[in-house]
Write a protein that holds these residues in place. Structure first.
Motif, short mmCIF file in Angstrom:
data_model
loop_
_atom_site.label_atom_id
_atom_site.label_comp_id
_atom_site.label_asym_id
_atom_site.label_seq_id
_atom_site.Cartn_x
_atom_site.Cartn_y
_atom_site.Cartn_z
N HIS A 162 0.84 -1.19 -0.11
CA HIS A 162 -0.02 -0.02 0.07
C HIS A 162 0.82 1.17 -0.03
CE1 HIS A 162 -4.03 -1.92 1.44
NE2 HIS A 162 -3.46 -2.58 0.42
N VAL A 163 2.13 1.24 0.03
CA VAL A 163 2.98 2.44 0.24
C VAL A 163 3.75 2.43 -1.48
CG1 VAL A 163 3.12 2.87 2.59
CG2 VAL A 163 4.79 1.38 1.47
N ASP A 164 3.29 1.31 -2.20
CA ASP A 164 4.07 1.51 -3.46
C ASP A 164 3.54 2.53 -4.43
OD1 ASP A 164 4.89 -0.02 -6.04
OD2 ASP A 164 3.00 0.21 -6.47
N LYS A 165 4.44 3.10 -5.34
CA LYS A 165 4.02 4.28 -5.97
C LYS A 165 2.71 4.17 -6.91
CE LYS A 165 5.90 7.13 -9.59
NZ LYS A 165 7.34 7.28 -10.56
N VAL A 166 2.62 3.02 -7.48
CA VAL A 166 1.49 2.72 -8.43
C VAL A 166 0.22 2.79 -7.62
CG1 VAL A 166 0.23 1.46 -10.15
CG2 VAL A 166 2.98 1.78 -10.36
N TYR A 167 0.27 1.89 -6.46
CA TYR A 167 -0.70 1.71 -5.78
C TYR A 167 -1.31 2.88 -5.13
CZ TYR A 167 -4.00 0.01 -2.12
OH TYR A 167 -5.10 -0.06 -1.32
N LEU A 168 -0.32 3.78 -4.52
CA LEU A 168 -0.79 5.09 -3.98
C LEU A 168 -1.39 6.15 -5.07
CD1 LEU A 168 2.33 6.06 -1.55
CD2 LEU A 168 -0.17 5.66 -1.04
N ARG A 169 -0.88 6.11 -6.17
CA ARG A 169 -1.45 7.02 -7.17
C ARG A 169 -3.02 6.57 -7.40
NH1 ARG A 169 0.77 11.95 -7.47
NH2 ARG A 169 2.68 11.99 -7.83
N ASN A 170 -3.25 5.32 -7.77
CA ASN A 170 -4.33 4.58 -7.86
C ASN A 170 -5.41 4.95 -6.68
OD1 ASN A 170 -3.84 3.86 -10.57
ND2 ASN A 170 -3.16 1.76 -9.59
N GLU A 171 -4.94 5.00 -5.48
CA GLU A 171 -5.74 5.00 -4.28
C GLU A 171 -6.09 6.48 -4.37
OE1 GLU A 171 -7.75 3.62 -0.70
OE2 GLU A 171 -7.28 2.93 -2.61
N GLU A 195 -2.40 14.36 -8.86
CA GLU A 195 -1.25 13.58 -9.44
C GLU A 195 -0.26 14.22 -9.77
OE1 GLU A 195 -3.16 12.15 -13.06
OE2 GLU A 195 -3.54 14.07 -13.87
N ARG A 196 -0.24 15.76 -9.83
CA ARG A 196 0.78 16.54 -10.21
C ARG A 196 1.80 16.81 -8.73
NH1 ARG A 196 -2.82 21.09 -12.81
NH2 ARG A 196 -3.78 20.42 -10.76
N THR A 197 1.38 16.64 -7.80
CA THR A 197 2.28 16.91 -6.73
C THR A 197 3.04 15.48 -6.41
OG1 THR A 197 0.42 17.84 -5.46
CG2 THR A 197 1.76 16.90 -4.09
N SER A 198 4.34 15.90 -6.06
CA SER A 198 5.20 14.94 -5.85
C SER A 198 5.06 13.98 -4.75
CB SER A 198 6.64 15.44 -5.77
OG SER A 198 7.66 14.55 -5.12
N LEU A 199 4.82 12.40 -4.84
CA LEU A 199 4.87 11.48 -3.93
C LEU A 199 5.85 11.86 -2.60
CD1 LEU A 199 4.20 8.24 -5.62
CD2 LEU A 199 2.69 9.48 -4.30
N ASP A 200 6.81 12.62 -3.05
CA ASP A 200 7.90 13.00 -1.68
C ASP A 200 7.18 14.05 -0.88
OD1 ASP A 200 9.64 11.31 -2.85
OD2 ASP A 200 10.80 12.91 -3.80
N LYS A 201 6.31 14.83 -1.47
CA LYS A 201 5.82 15.78 -0.54
C LYS A 201 4.75 15.07 0.12
CE LYS A 201 6.96 20.03 -3.22
NZ LYS A 201 6.35 21.33 -4.26
N ILE A 202 3.90 14.10 -0.45
CA ILE A 202 2.68 13.60 0.01
C ILE A 202 3.20 12.62 1.27
CG2 ILE A 202 0.76 11.95 -0.23
CD1 ILE A 202 0.82 12.98 -3.04
N PHE A 203 4.29 11.93 0.72
CA PHE A 203 4.74 10.79 1.98
C PHE A 203 5.26 11.44 3.26
CE2 PHE A 203 5.01 6.48 0.69
CZ PHE A 203 5.82 5.77 1.56
N SER A 204 5.77 12.62 3.17
CA SER A 204 6.21 13.29 4.49
C SER A 204 5.00 13.62 5.37
CB SER A 204 6.91 14.50 4.13
OG SER A 204 6.14 15.44 3.67
N ARG A 205 3.66 13.75 4.62
CA ARG A 205 2.49 13.89 5.54
C ARG A 205 1.64 12.67 5.73
NH1 ARG A 205 4.26 17.91 2.36
NH2 ARG A 205 3.87 20.17 2.78
#
Length: 281
Positions: A162-171, A195-205
């Motif tokens: 559930h922290v896989d890049k593709v999974y997170l984007r789909n979720e 989808e335009r927000t970097s996952l790095d920014k999301i992951f930290s939250r």
């Protein structure tokens, strides 16, 4: 973070045995030398409307109260094969997140079921916690089990998946499509998971609360919340926390929540009985 006024007043039911940043543990204790099944059932159903219906559907009046409650009950499931279903565990997580971490539900996944007995894939809870001008994204996982080691075994691969890049984007796409535009945090959450927000920014939250239940040897061995009981239960809870943390975990902020039962099957039978009554009112 602990809220001053728990929404569901779960502090009247739960004793919080462990309160750490990344580890919480609760038990309902006893009454007249019996495990407090009825108190736990009542607590779970006190959160049914908040859990099952979106905010726009939660306005209750004398005219619609019965219909709303029946509708919420029917979103849980409509089957007699209920022994291994996990919805009641999801409600428990909902309660803990709301009352002890000050979270706000972003979407009600039960509301978007395709059928009464369908299970909704993805995270078991999608909440946010406002922090000044920022948001934390709380994505919950639940294993509503009677065996703690099985619960740990089964949740681990899901955490990694559930922290896989593709999974997170789909979720995030699913979540974004279900957010109510009238919700006060709608724009902020949509921008966060765009989808335009970097996952790095999301992951930290992101925080992932993981709620695991189990039948406890300590809970079965006592009939009063005496000091000996508390000592043994804290020791048991810490042991299972160590087992959980001893595994390879994904690099994300995980909060483990443990809730021990005397007998999960007995609890589920009582929950099912009450659910059927509410579905027929």
């Amino acid at each position: 973070m602990t809220t001053d006024a728990p929404i569901f007043e779960s502090d009247l039911i739960f004793d919080q045995f462990i309160e750490e940043i990344q580890f919480r543990a609760f038990s309902v204790g006893y009454e007249f030398e019996e495990f407090r099944y009825e108190a736990l059932v009542d607590l779970i159903f006190s959160a049914l409307l908040d859990f099952a219906l979106p905010a726009s559907e939660q306005t209750i009046t004398a005219i619609n109260a019965q219909r709303k409650l029946r509708r919420a009950a029917k979103t849980v499931y409509a089957t007699e094969k209920y022994g291994k279903r996990g919805e009641f565990g999801e409600i428990l997580l909902h309660i803990v997140m709301r009352d002890y971490f000050g979270s706000v539900p972003a979407i009600s996944k039960m509301y978007y079921k395709d059928g009464p007995n369908e299970t909704v894939k993805g995270f078991d809870a999608v909440h946010i916690v406002p922090r000044d001008n920022d948001l934390e994204l709380w994505l919950g996982e639940v294993k509503f089990y009677n065996n703690i080691r099985n619960a740990i075994r089964d949740v681990l691969p899901e955490l990694h998946a559930h922290v896989d890049k593709v999974y997170l984007r789909n979720e995030f796409l699913f979540i974004n499509n279900k957010i109510d535009d009238s919700w006060e945090y709608s724009d902020r959450l949509k921008r966060l998971i765009d989808e335009r927000t970097s996952l790095d920014k999301i992951f930290s939250r992101i925080k992932i609360p993981v709620l695991l239940t189990y039948d406890s040897k300590v809970v079965r061995s006592f009939s009063q919340a005496c000091e000996e009981y508390k000592k043994h239960l804290i020791s048991e809870l810490n042991e299972y926390h160590d087992v959980f943390r001893g595994n390879e975990l994904p690099n994300v902020d995980i909060v483990l929540i443990l809730i021990p039962f005397e007998d999960k099957k007995k609890l589920v039978d009582k929950l099912h009985e009450k659910l059927r009554i509410l579905q027929l009112i």
